[in-house]
Design a protein around this motif. Structure first.
Motif, PDB file in Angstrom:
ATOM      1  N   GLU A 180      13.766   3.100 -12.118  1.00 22.15           N
ATOM      2  CA  GLU A 180      15.164   3.064 -11.694  1.00 22.15           C
ATOM      3  C   GLU A 180      15.821   1.724 -11.995  1.00 22.15           C
ATOM      4  O   GLU A 180      16.980   1.669 -12.431  1.00 22.15           O
ATOM      5  CB  GLU A 180      15.256   3.369 -10.199  1.00 22.15           C
ATOM      6  N   SER A 181      15.110   0.647 -11.757  1.00 23.50           N
ATOM      7  CA  SER A 181      15.676  -0.682 -11.986  1.00 23.50           C
ATOM      8  C   SER A 181      15.992  -0.917 -13.462  1.00 23.50           C
ATOM      9  O   SER A 181      17.082  -1.388 -13.815  1.00 23.50           O
ATOM     10  CB  SER A 181      14.703  -1.753 -11.486  1.00 23.50           C
ATOM     11  N   GLU A 206      18.922   1.397 -14.578  1.00 24.13           N
ATOM     12  CA  GLU A 206      20.217   0.903 -14.112  1.00 24.13           C
ATOM     13  C   GLU A 206      20.672  -0.295 -14.941  1.00 24.13           C
ATOM     14  O   GLU A 206      21.869  -0.436 -15.256  1.00 24.13           O
ATOM     15  CB  GLU A 206      20.139   0.506 -12.637  1.00 24.13           C
ATOM     16  N   ARG A 249      24.142  -0.595 -17.048  1.00 25.23           N
ATOM     17  CA  ARG A 249      25.054  -1.727 -16.831  1.00 25.23           C
ATOM     18  C   ARG A 249      25.356  -2.422 -18.158  1.00 25.23           C
ATOM     19  O   ARG A 249      26.511  -2.758 -18.454  1.00 25.23           O
ATOM     20  CB  ARG A 249      24.440  -2.717 -15.847  1.00 25.23           C
ATOM     21  N   ARG A 264      26.059   7.601 -16.389  1.00 27.94           N
ATOM     22  CA  ARG A 264      24.979   8.150 -15.572  1.00 27.94           C
ATOM     23  C   ARG A 264      24.003   8.952 -16.426  1.00 27.94           C
ATOM     24  O   ARG A 264      24.319   9.363 -17.553  1.00 27.94           O
ATOM     25  CB  ARG A 264      25.547   9.046 -14.464  1.00 27.94           C
ATOM     26  N   SER A 300      20.232   8.339 -12.391  1.00 30.73           N
ATOM     27  CA  SER A 300      20.708   6.971 -12.225  1.00 30.73           C
ATOM     28  C   SER A 300      22.190   6.945 -12.570  1.00 30.73           C
ATOM     29  O   SER A 300      22.661   7.724 -13.422  1.00 30.73           O
ATOM     30  CB  SER A 300      19.938   6.007 -13.131  1.00 30.73           C
ATOM     31  N   TYR A 360      25.774   4.084 -12.859  1.00 31.78           N
ATOM     32  CA  TYR A 360      26.350   2.745 -12.741  1.00 31.78           C
ATOM     33  C   TYR A 360      27.846   2.837 -13.021  1.00 31.78           C
ATOM     34  O   TYR A 360      28.256   3.475 -13.988  1.00 31.78           O
ATOM     35  CB  TYR A 360      25.706   1.771 -13.725  1.00 31.78           C
ATOM     36  N   ALA A 386      27.129   1.968  -8.832  1.00 34.77           N
ATOM     37  CA  ALA A 386      26.494   2.804  -7.812  1.00 34.77           C
ATOM     38  C   ALA A 386      27.508   3.616  -7.014  1.00 34.77           C
ATOM     39  O   ALA A 386      27.176   4.688  -6.497  1.00 34.77           O
ATOM     40  CB  ALA A 386      25.661   1.927  -6.872  1.00 34.77           C
TER      41      ALA A 386
END
Length: 212
Positions: free
Chosen positions: A77-78, A81, A85, A98, A108, A110, A112
């Motif tokens: 996930e990190s 994302e 971004r 997304r 996911s 961005y 959020a």
């Protein structure tokens, strides 16, 4: 016939053929100019289509890059994302980005706090990408004359990468493009609603041309 009558007949005999030839030449010149105008308009229409197609393909490219990541990447996930971004940050007309799975669930997104996709738009997008093709849809939920462009590409193994772009971005590909007098570029979406017009855009955006 008098001498005066004979001279008049000779004069008309000389003038009328010239007049007829003159009218024929004028008609040929007019038709030639009309054909040139039609060819010019056709060439500009083709150029506008090519310009828009290239612009749209450029919007797809960052989505295709994300979609090409290996399956395990979509479980991080990190990292995912961060990719969203990075793709969004320098594109000022992009609203959000997304990743959806095959059922339409958000993997996911961005930023959020991005608004969810309208159900009908999500369904159409997933329907297109399931056939392996990129998708472009318009979303009019923001009110008359205001819309978003939703684009998506398929993810290998099912799902999609989806971006929403402000409608004002459609002015970009045609900025600086010169047109013949009285020529107008008009783009319509799948529902036959105007999404771009090179003249009087404010009064025509959202106009339904179904019965036109």
């Amino acid at each position: 016939m008098s001498i005066r009558g004979r001279l008049l007949a000779l004069a008309l005999g000389g003038v009328l053929p010239l007049l007829i030839v003159g009218l024929i030449v004028l008609s040929i010149v007019w038709n030639e100019k009309q054909n040139q105008l039609n060819e010019s308009l056709e060439q500009h229409a083709e150029l506008a289509a090519i310009v828009f197609d290239r612009w749209l393909d450029a919007q797809y490219q960052p989505l295709r890059t994300i979609a090409s990541y290996p399956p395990n990447h979509f479980k991080d996930e990190s990292a995912l994302e961060g990719n969203l971004r990075a793709a969004l940050i320098h594109r000022t007309n992009w609203i959000d980005l997304r990743v959806l799975d095959a059922s339409g669930k958000v993997v996911s997104v961005y930023p959020a706090n991005a608004e969810p996709l309208p159900v009908d738009v999500a369904e159409r997008v997933l329907g297109e990408v399931k056939r392996g093709a990129p998708s472009v849809e318009t979303d009019w939920v923001r009110g008359e004359g205001r819309y978003l462009v939703t684009i998506a590409v398929p993810v290998e193994g099912a799902g999609a990468v989806v971006a929403r772009i402000g409608g004002a971005a459609l002015q970009e590909p045609f900025r600086g493009m010169s047109l013949p007098d009285r020529a107008v570029i008009t783009l319509v979406d799948h529902g036959q609603r105007v999404v771009y017009r090179s003249q009087t855009p404010e009064s025509t955006i959202g106009l339904d041309l179904t019965d036109s």
